[in-house]
Design an enzyme around this catalytic site. Structure first.
Site, PDB file in Angstrom:
ATOM      1  N   GLU A 144       0.820  -1.213   0.000  1.00 24.45           N
ATOM      2  CA  GLU A 144       0.000   0.000   0.000  1.00 24.45           C
ATOM      3  C   GLU A 144       0.861   1.274   0.000  1.00 24.45           C
ATOM      4  O   GLU A 144       0.794   2.107   0.898  1.00 24.45           O
ATOM      5  CB  GLU A 144      -0.955   0.003   1.194  1.00 24.45           C
ATOM      6  CG  GLU A 144      -1.997  -1.090   1.127  1.00 24.45           C
ATOM      7  CD  GLU A 144      -3.000  -1.048   2.274  1.00 24.45           C
ATOM      8  OE1 GLU A 144      -4.113  -1.561   2.104  1.00 24.45           O
ATOM      9  OE2 GLU A 144      -2.652  -0.514   3.350  1.00 24.45           O
ATOM     10  N   GLU A 300      -6.790  -7.550  -1.143  1.00 19.22           N
ATOM     11  CA  GLU A 300      -7.324  -7.366   0.206  1.00 19.22           C
ATOM     12  C   GLU A 300      -8.759  -6.869   0.133  1.00 19.22           C
ATOM     13  O   GLU A 300      -9.082  -5.973  -0.648  1.00 19.22           O
ATOM     14  CB  GLU A 300      -6.508  -6.338   1.007  1.00 19.22           C
ATOM     15  CG  GLU A 300      -5.156  -6.798   1.488  1.00 19.22           C
ATOM     16  CD  GLU A 300      -4.508  -5.762   2.402  1.00 19.22           C
ATOM     17  OE1 GLU A 300      -5.244  -4.981   3.050  1.00 19.22           O
ATOM     18  OE2 GLU A 300      -3.267  -5.723   2.469  1.00 19.22           O
TER      19      GLU A 300
END
Length: 668
Positions: A144, A300
């Site tokens: 991320e 995710e």
């Protein structure tokens, strides 16, 4: 192979006796892939240069023995405490000069050569050790990027920024000209005088801010590429990716796409947002479009509640299944969760997991297991693709520039404007690619431009060529205003789009908070808010006018024939019904048809096709059952030896996956 199914696996949080149970439960839940090692740096390198991979060897061997593939993380997302203690200069600083300390994650300056050196050294150890491991399926670099440290403003970053500027501009005179530094006595005599746009008494130079956003994105990408180079050298042929985030302003997904072997996304839908599936649709289409329709990976999502919103609602029964299938319906070849087993401590202990605190006798684990079984039962979907006749344009550079300060209105929100224009297409069941303006538009029947405040002359010429050759284009307000350096195009608004649109915008007329105006006196009637413009026609025809307020009688919606094509302009933000009516007519004129006609409200319809098979996905995001009639029979792919159907009823949160032979020339 099928659609990959699984989640983040963090065995270092648990004693080894739990690991064997994990493997058995993974097999019971039909898990085929896990992402492992994301936050394992401190465990595998507890002291500088002292490596402890023995425990991770056992994890990898166990997963291989269970037939579970590993998306192996490079472990560089969260530096261990010893690194920041030995080298505090790696810690990032905000624009106010305040240092960001360890104790969370992502506590590193992206420009730090010390951080990059240690990260690359770790990756070399990992790639050398696991290059031939049977569990290794792909690499997951970092995690991320830009989630917490979006930009760093420290002295290390300042020096890196000056290097970046020298490469970009070559001379200080060129930088001064580009940044318009004659304004406010900002002229530089040397690159060494240039700083990041730190907190200033008032508005920093917008061109400087824009370039620092570009630099920040490239600094993050340089970290990624440094690790990727090691992986490609030591493990050639193993795909490399990283997990992007939805509508994530610091990271330009289109710029990263060429460097990723597969686009990968983390997406957490909000159960309390009634229409978050529309936002999901936009982001999923962008992921699919970024690499020209290649399937992407949902790395995710949450099985139920997250831990980081002000109110963390659980996903009601059926929602996790529905939203997982939505990702597949829009091109995902993997559905993974954060995380496998719910943590007992740490900041994310109340973030749901595939195995919750309550264990296997829970709704969450039952729903997860059933989804895994269902995905495994349809093995032919992976690798199939979607085709779209509509392109919606988005551009990170325009986004960055639009939302800088000192504009006619600070209420302009790039993501909101994009969704306003995506929603009518989504709700009509029209396939849509989300593309940057530099992409080839040949073959699209319709191109929609929600907002391109920043538009280069070359990209404007590309749009003009598209329409001149017979394309249909819809452009909305405050587009074509500035060039790549946030300098206003000379000659009046909307700059290089004036001839194409057949009009001139004399003056911007942003509306006050809660103010709206009437639109009518023509083909379309409704209300509009947020923005309006004083438009003078120079060849375009009005489709509707403002009928109250200061711009009464001025055009609000226009249409202009240009070459063999047509361009529409929207000089305000219409209400959803008005924009839907306009886009329905525009796409009808363009010859764009939905996947299925007359979709019930709340029902999404998409198609994925292979060489000789096609899948039609129907998803009911509404609160009521939906009756659907198919134009031709299709087989129910979710039922063993499923029946062929022409009619079906979808309950709320219901999913249907239907299959039949591929028909390249039709939508259904």
């Amino acid at each position: 192979m099928g659609i990959h199914f699984g989640g983040d696996y963090n065995p270092e949080q648990w004693p080894e006796e739990v690991w064997a149970e994990d493997l058995e439960l993974m097999k019971a839940a039909h898990v085929t892939m896990v992402t492992a090692g994301i936050f394992s740096w401190a465990k595998v390198e507890p002291r500088p240069g002292q490596w402890d991979f023995g425990w991770f060897d056992r994890v990898m061997d166990g997963l291989a023995g269970a037939g579970i593939a590993v998306c192996l993380a490079t472990m560089t997302a969260s530096p261990p405490p010893w690194l920041s203690r030995a080298h505090p200069e790696i810690l990032p600083e905000g624009p106010d000069g305040q240092r960001r300390w360890p104790g969370g994650r992502q506590h590193y300056c992206p420009s730090s050569p010390v951080y990059r050196t240690h990260a690359v050294r770790l990756v070399e150890q990992l790639a050398t050790r696991y290059a031939d491991h049977p569990a290794l399926a792909m690499w997951h670099v970092g995690n991320e990027y830009g989630c917490h440290t979006r930009q760093c403003f420290c002295d290390v970053s300042a020096a890196d920024f000056r290097r970046w500027l020298r490469t970009r501009y070559g001379s200080i005179d060129a930088l001064n000209a580009t940044w318009s530094t004659a304004f406010w006595s900002q002229g530089y005599g040397d690159f060494d005088e240039v700083l990041p746009p730190r907190t200033a008494p008032t508005f920093p130079n917008p061109a400087q801010q824009l370039d620092y956003l570009r630099f920040g994105d490239e600094a993050l990408r340089t970290c990624y590429l440094a690790e990727k180079e090691v992986l490609e050298r030591l493990t050639p042929g193993v795909p490399v990716t990283t997990n992007l985030m939805p509508q994530h302003k610091p990271v330009d997904a289109f710029a990263w796409a060429p460097h990723m072997d597969a686009m990968a996304l983390d997406f957490y839908q909000d159960p309390y947002a009634a229409d978050d599936h529309v936002r999901a649709g936009y982001v999923f289409d962008l992921m699919r479009s970024a690499r020209s329709g290649q399937p992407w990976l949902l790395l995710e999502q949450a099985p139920s509640a997250v831990n980081w919103r002000p109110r963390n609602g659980p996903k009601p029964p059926g929602a996790m299944r529905l939203w997982s299938w939505q990702a597949v319906a829009q091109g995902a070849d993997a559905v993974l969760f954060f995380q496998w087993r719910q943590s007992l401590g740490g900041a994310e202990k109340f973030h749901s997991a595939m195995v919750p605190h309550g264990g296997t006798g829970t709704r969450i684990f039952r729903e997860v297991t059933e989804l895994g079984r269902e995905l495994a039962a349809v093995p032919g979907i992976e690798g199939t693709r979607s085709r779209a006749e509509v392109a919606l344009l988005a551009d990170w550079h325009s986004w960055w520039a639009l939302e800088l300060d000192s504009k006619p209105s600070t209420a302009l929100d790039h993501s909101r404007i994009a969704l306003d224009h995506y929603r009518p297409l989504f709700e009509a069941g029209v396939a849509c690619d989300v593309l940057p303006p530099q992409r080839d538009l040949t073959g699209y029947r319709l191109v929609v431009v929600p907002n391109l405040y920043l538009l280069t002359e070359r990209d404007a010429e590309r749009l003009a060529d598209y329409v001149r050759d017979g394309g249909r284009l819809l452009v909305s307000f405050f587009s074509g205003i500035v060039d790549a350096h946030d300098r206003v195009h000379p000659g009046g608004y909307p700059g290089p789009l004036r001839e194409l649109l057949g009009l001139r915008v004399e003056e911007f007329w942003p509306l006050a908070t809660h103010q709206s105006v009437s639109v009518g006196d023509g083909t379309y009637t409704g209300r509009a808010d947020l923005w309006s413009e004083a438009v003078d026609l120079q060849g375009a025809e009005p489709l509707a006018h403002f009928t109250n307020g200061d711009l009464t009688g001025r055009p609000a919606l226009t249409r202009h024939t240009y070459g063999q094509g047509t361009a529409w302009y929207v000089a305000t933000r219409p209400d959803p019904a008005l924009l839907r009516a306009l886009l329905d007519d525009v796409r009808s004129e363009a010859g764009v048809t939905p996947v299925l006609p007359n979709l019930p409200p709340g029902v999404q319809a998409t198609v994925r096709e292979g060489t000789d098979v096609r899948y039609v996905f129907l998803l009911n995001h509404g609160a009521d059952p939906a009756d659907i009639t198919l134009p031709r029979p299709l087989r129910d792919a979710l039922t063993p030896d499923g029946p062929t159907v022409t009619q079906l009823t979808l309950p709320p949160r219901g999913v249907a996956v239907l299959t039949g032979p591929s028909t390249p020339t039709t939508h259904t």
